[in-house]
Design a protein around this motif. Structure first.
Motif, PDB file in Angstrom:
ATOM      1  N   ASP A  57       0.417  -1.283   0.422  1.00  0.00           N
ATOM      2  CA  ASP A  57      -0.191  -0.404   0.228  1.00  0.00           C
ATOM      3  C   ASP A  57       0.751   0.869   0.510  1.00  0.00           C
ATOM      4  O   ASP A  57       0.473   2.342  -0.614  1.00  0.00           O
ATOM      5  CB  ASP A  57      -0.467   0.462   1.316  1.00  0.00           C
ATOM      6  N   TYR A  58       2.351   0.837   0.346  1.00  0.00           N
ATOM      7  CA  TYR A  58       2.907   2.171   0.761  1.00  0.00           C
ATOM      8  C   TYR A  58       3.560   2.247  -0.746  1.00  0.00           C
ATOM      9  O   TYR A  58       5.031   2.886  -0.865  1.00  0.00           O
ATOM     10  CB  TYR A  58       3.373   2.628   1.518  1.00  0.00           C
ATOM     11  N   HIS A 183       1.041   9.064  11.356  1.00  0.00           N
ATOM     12  CA  HIS A 183       2.478   9.035  10.954  1.00  0.00           C
ATOM     13  C   HIS A 183       3.026  10.108  11.724  1.00  0.00           C
ATOM     14  O   HIS A 183       4.234  10.311  12.648  1.00  0.00           O
ATOM     15  CB  HIS A 183       2.042   9.903   8.970  1.00  0.00           C
ATOM     16  N   CYS A 190       2.741   4.140   7.820  1.00  0.00           N
ATOM     17  CA  CYS A 190       1.657   3.250   7.128  1.00  0.00           C
ATOM     18  C   CYS A 190       1.562   3.357   6.217  1.00  0.00           C
ATOM     19  O   CYS A 190       1.615   4.735   5.751  1.00  0.00           O
ATOM     20  CB  CYS A 190       1.210   2.954   8.519  1.00  0.00           C
ATOM     21  N   GLY A 191       0.628   2.716   5.157  1.00  0.00           N
ATOM     22  CA  GLY A 191      -0.606   3.658   4.003  1.00  0.00           C
ATOM     23  C   GLY A 191      -1.413   3.746   4.266  1.00  0.00           C
ATOM     24  O   GLY A 191      -1.559   3.261   5.683  1.00  0.00           O
ATOM     25  N   CYS A 211      -3.586   1.514  -4.170  1.00  0.00           N
ATOM     26  CA  CYS A 211      -3.214   2.722  -4.088  1.00  0.00           C
ATOM     27  C   CYS A 211      -2.225   4.095  -4.318  1.00  0.00           C
ATOM     28  O   CYS A 211      -1.829   5.297  -3.766  1.00  0.00           O
ATOM     29  CB  CYS A 211      -1.699   1.754  -2.462  1.00  0.00           C
ATOM     30  N   ARG A 248      10.371  -0.057   4.490  1.00  0.00           N
ATOM     31  CA  ARG A 248       9.942   0.619   3.444  1.00  0.00           C
ATOM     32  C   ARG A 248      10.807   1.555   2.738  1.00  0.00           C
ATOM     33  O   ARG A 248      11.066   1.856   1.637  1.00  0.00           O
ATOM     34  CB  ARG A 248       8.014   1.820   4.454  1.00  0.00           C
TER      35      ARG A 248
END
Length: 408
Positions: A57-58, A183, A190-191, A211, A248
């Motif tokens: 998702d990110y 965040h 997170c996404g 996304c 990430r």
């Protein structure tokens, strides 16, 4: 619904239903006992389980989550002050203070940690928030990978809309505010998936989320024939200070080495740029690229009622998360292995950030009790009694919503 082995007869499974109404009634009663009046505003938002599409998702990928019947509830009312806020939580398992006061005109993160999720949404909401009293209650397991944090954030957003009369029209904007709160106030990069499914979930539908552009598509889920079994390993994770930020960063580094701006522009040939560069980054990127492809295909298989293929894709996802992304753990691998040998199981995988938490298993509805018994037996034997699995049976549920207090 939670399945618990019956100690008197291991051949049977006893189901214990955690009622939505019970959560709401407890919230109202606690508010009444604490603040001496009845609440006049109430909202809830669900946790989620992700069927497939993990750690993408990110990375501009596709994800396919569903909202859970388990929710976080907030009840409250204005208290007549300009900005004094008094919040009490009924969350179990926290050793922090369960009641906190703060000023809505000068919000800053701090302790207790659970309050930061509420404060973060209030900070990014962009509206003047009057003083209020509130009680927060939930039956979403904390630390189990079912996104109790997003449920709290989205419930807060829905509560604030009712409290202030200022509605955020676009679902994606609500989710973005909640993501930004996580965040900045919870230090978790997170996404968008968890917040968006908590906002947009629908009964008997999974949600395919793009996304990159936040376009969503409701995917029918045949709840008459299929079951989703969530197995909580009992291993809790704390991602914000461990491996999640590292994964990430590694994904971004791999993308830059491939000379691309988005993983949606990548394919398996793109990995050639990483072969001689960094083996770890190669594996991270390979997971993202193949997981995006698997998730898009899985949505098509679910629509086509090809449940066998859907299950195979889920299992492939777990192998990729275990081997290439390295976010599984011994206990999760045991749960997946046990599930894949159980009757009626179509596929199984870890779900959530990893390093503990839950697995999600797709199986035929008429095989639930036999599958739970076998998984529980194997898991108990192989983890040596250190952890005890908990089993939740879930169907896709509705997303965030207002609660009509007149019904209680």
């Amino acid at each position: 619904m939670e399945f618990i082995p019956n100690k008197d007869d291991d051949t049977k499974m006893v189901s214990k239903v955690v009622s939505f109404d019970e959560v709401v009634k407890t919230s109202i009663e606690t508010f009444r006992n604490t603040f001496g009046s009845d609440p006049d505003v109430a909202a809830c938002a669900p946790g989620r389980v992700n069927l497939i599409g993990e750690h993408v998702d990110y990375n501009d990928g596709f994800v396919l989550p569903m909202a859970l019947p388990m929710v976080t509830v907030i009840v409250g009312k204005k208290n007549g002050t300009p900005s004094n806020c008094d919040v009490l939580t009924c969350f179990e398992g926290t050793d922090e203070d369960k009641r906190a006061q703060f000023d809505s005109s000068s919000i800053a993160k701090g302790i207790p940690k659970w309050l930061n999720y509420i404060k973060g949404v209030m900070f990014h909401y962009g509206q003047t928030i009057p003083g209020f009293n509130a009680v927060v209650n939930s039956n979403v397991p904390v630390g189990g990978g079912l996104s109790s944090s997003a449920a709290l954030e989205v419930a807060t957003m829905t509560f604030l809309e009712q409290l202030t009369g200022k509605k955020i029209e676009r679902s994606s904007d609500k989710a973005l505010i909640c993501m930004k709160a996580e965040h900045t106030f919870a230090n978790m990069p997170c996404g968008i998936m968890d917040q968006l499914i908590s906002v947009c979930g629908q009964r008997n539908r999974a949600l395919l989320i793009d996304c990159r552009n936040l376009i969503t598509q409701q995917i029918p889920f045949d709840a008459a024939r299929l079951a989703v079994l969530i197995c909580n390993s009992g291993v809790k994770h704390e991602l914000s200070t461990t491996e999640y930020p590292a994964r990430r960063k590694q994904c971004q580094q791999a993308l830059e080495l491939m000379g691309l701006k988005s993983y949606r522009d990548a394919n398996e040939r793109s990995l050639n740029a990483l072969i001689c560069a960094d083996e770890v980054l190669l594996r991270r990127a390979r997971h993202v690229i193949t997981e995006i492809k698997r998730t898009a295909f899985a949505a098509e298989m679910l629509k086509a009622n090809n449940f066998e293929q859907m299950g195979k894709l889920m299992t492939e996802s777990h192998k990729s998360l275990r081997d290439d992304f390295e976010v599984s753990c011994h206990e999760l691998d045991i749960l997946v292995e046990a599930a894949l040998g159980a009757p009626g199981v179509l596929g199984s995988r870890m779900t959530g950030g990893g390093f503990g938490g839950c697995t999600v298993t797709l199986l035929r509805k008429d095989s639930i009790e036999d599958a739970v018994k076998e998984i529980d037996t194997i898991y108990s034997r192989k983890v040596g009694g250190k952890y005890r699995a908990r089993f939740f049976l879930a169907e896709p549920a509705d997303g965030a919503r207002i609660i009509n207090l007149n019904n209680y």
